[in-house]
Design an enzyme around this catalytic site. Structure first.
Site, PDB file in Angstrom:
ATOM      1  N   THR A  91      33.296  39.822  44.782  1.00  0.00           N
ATOM      2  CA  THR A  91      33.853  40.152  46.093  1.00  0.00           C
ATOM      3  C   THR A  91      32.736  40.790  46.910  1.00  0.00           C
ATOM      4  OG1 THR A  91      35.580  41.363  47.297  1.00  0.00           O
ATOM      5  CG2 THR A  91      34.743  42.386  45.286  1.00  0.00           C
ATOM      6  N   GLY A  92      32.883  40.729  48.215  1.00  0.00           N
ATOM      7  CA  GLY A  92      31.841  41.304  49.066  1.00  0.00           C
ATOM      8  C   GLY A  92      31.161  40.240  49.901  1.00  0.00           C
ATOM      9  N   ARG A 106      32.713  28.912  58.891  1.00  0.00           N
ATOM     10  CA  ARG A 106      31.963  29.666  57.872  1.00  0.00           C
ATOM     11  C   ARG A 106      32.769  29.726  56.558  1.00  0.00           C
ATOM     12  NH1 ARG A 106      32.928  34.247  54.361  1.00  0.00           N
ATOM     13  NH2 ARG A 106      30.946  35.250  53.950  1.00  0.00           N
ATOM     14  N   VAL A 107      32.093  29.446  55.468  1.00  0.00           N
ATOM     15  CA  VAL A 107      32.706  29.575  54.148  1.00  0.00           C
ATOM     16  C   VAL A 107      31.802  30.487  53.325  1.00  0.00           C
ATOM     17  CG1 VAL A 107      33.308  28.326  52.029  1.00  0.00           C
ATOM     18  CG2 VAL A 107      33.811  27.302  54.262  1.00  0.00           C
ATOM     19  N   GLY A 108      32.402  31.421  52.623  1.00  0.00           N
ATOM     20  CA  GLY A 108      31.623  32.349  51.798  1.00  0.00           C
ATOM     21  C   GLY A 108      31.535  31.888  50.358  1.00  0.00           C
ATOM     22  N   ASP A 109      31.342  32.849  49.480  1.00  0.00           N
ATOM     23  CA  ASP A 109      31.172  32.544  48.056  1.00  0.00           C
ATOM     24  C   ASP A 109      32.476  32.255  47.338  1.00  0.00           C
ATOM     25  OD1 ASP A 109      31.882  35.291  48.609  1.00  0.00           O
ATOM     26  OD2 ASP A 109      31.735  35.611  46.442  1.00  0.00           O
ATOM     27  N   THR A 124      38.624  40.282  48.915  1.00  0.00           N
ATOM     28  CA  THR A 124      38.940  39.045  48.222  1.00  0.00           C
ATOM     29  C   THR A 124      39.581  39.373  46.881  1.00  0.00           C
ATOM     30  OG1 THR A 124      37.091  37.883  49.170  1.00  0.00           O
ATOM     31  CG2 THR A 124      37.801  37.135  47.015  1.00  0.00           C
ATOM     32  N   GLY A 156      29.679  37.325  50.953  1.00  0.00           N
ATOM     33  CA  GLY A 156      29.553  36.067  50.232  1.00  0.00           C
ATOM     34  C   GLY A 156      28.189  35.418  50.320  1.00  0.00           C
TER      35      GLY A 156
END
Ligand code: ASP
Length: 325
Positions: free
Chosen positions: A238-239, A215-218, A187, A241
């Site tokens: 990053t990483g 799916r949605v991450g951080d 990211t 989420g």
């Protein structure tokens, strides 16, 4: 910094660090400058995004606002089909659809985000339009795509032949698990400070490769993937989420800096909060970069392999962050 050493230090005579600015005297608050006129602009990004960083840095040198510079910078990588973690060419979800997430936040505390958007390459710019042109902060999925069309964005096929081949290979494995490993996180988070010392940030991603649909991450979640408080500083993640969201990582870092920690100490503490919930050192990666109003920076990750890119005084460098949990 391990959590225990952070706690030890907290109890060793630094209670004053824990005083929130809101209860500092007004004289103290004067020193807590919001905007430093004639500051040196700089750009701090996650990973090796030398060209994107340079574009943003040069825009700042020309007098661009921090947010415009950051959006311009990340646009380069969003359009770069070699980069399989943001924009066009990003890895698809497990059903073979590329969905992108992004958010922006400026020095006034305004923000915008788009989640799980299909067919739009420049989602950071779109997130900025959500901030500027709608009464909302977040638009998701079909609504975000529709808004993009109304704003004149072109619909594009984001799945390149390369990404499609990699996805088909992954399908052959027959196990519907997203790819979670230390290399699989790129990211772009970018923090910019402009000539007036105002901070803004952007976070843009295609998320975890082969994630579940929806799916949605951080990355597009304000406070998790990105947070800016122009009185204090900014942070970006990053990483993996899911772990960043559970600890509201970027907001946490800014609040720790408010209490007096340096950006480096704050990043270390935020990583400790994640790791110490696991049974031993986890195999996933999370990394943060942060900056404060003095222009100090910090970077920290669970595993080695993380790097960040810094543009300042016309020098643009990718730096291996050897600072690891
Ligand atoms: N943070 C992103 C997410 O979880 C992934 C990444 O940084 O590569 O969606």
């Amino acid at each position: 910094m391990k959590r225990r050493s952070f706690l030890d230090r907290s109890t060793l005579g630094v209670t004053s660090l824990l005083i929130a600015p809101s209860i500092l005297s007004s004289k103290d608050q004067e020193h807590n400058t919001v905007s430093n006129l004639n500051s040196t602009p700089y750009v701090l990004s996650t990973w090796n995004v030398i060209k994107a960083n340079e574009i943003a840095g040069k825009a700042l040198d020309r007098g661009s606002s921090a947010l415009d510079a950051a959006v311009q910078g990340v646009a380069y990588e969003e359009a770069n089909i070699q980069n399989t973690t943001v924009g066009r060419g990003g890895s698809p979800d497990r059903d073979g659809t590329v969905t992108l997430d992004a958010c922006v936040m400026n020095h006034k505390g305004n923000c915008g985000a788009v989640l799980a958007v299909e067919n739009i390459t420049h989602v950071a710019a779109l997130a900025k339009e959500v901030m500027e042109k709608t009464p909302h902060v977040i638009l998701a999925g079909a609504g975000a795509r529709q808004f993009a069309i109304e704003q004149g964005y072109q619909l594009e096929n984001l799945l390149t032949e390369e990404s499609k081949k990699a996805w088909e290979k992954w399908l052959e494995k027959g196990n519907y698990k997203p790819e979670i490993n230390v290399e699989n996180h790129d990211t772009i988070g970018m923090l910019c400070s402009d000539a007036e010392g105002n901070l803004s940030g952007v976070c843009t991603t295609s998320g975890l490769a082969y994630k579940m649909k929806g799916r949605v991450g951080d990355s597009p979640i304000i406070g998790s993937g990105l947070y800016i408080d122009n009185e204090i500083g900014g942070a970006v993640a990053t990483g993996l989420g899911e772990e960043v969201i559970k600890t509201v990582g970027s907001f946490l870092i800014v609040e720790l800096m408010r209490q007096g920690l340096t950006p480096q100490q704050a990043c270390e503490e935020a990583i400790s909060r994640i790791v110490e919930k696991q049974n031993g050192k986890p195999d996933f990666q999370v990394a943060y970069v942060a900056t404060n109003k003095k222009g100090e920076i910090g970077a920290y990750s669970i595993h080695s392999g993380f790097s960040y890119t810094l543009y300042k005084n016309k020098l643009n460098k990718n730096i291996n962050s050897n600072s690891v949990y």
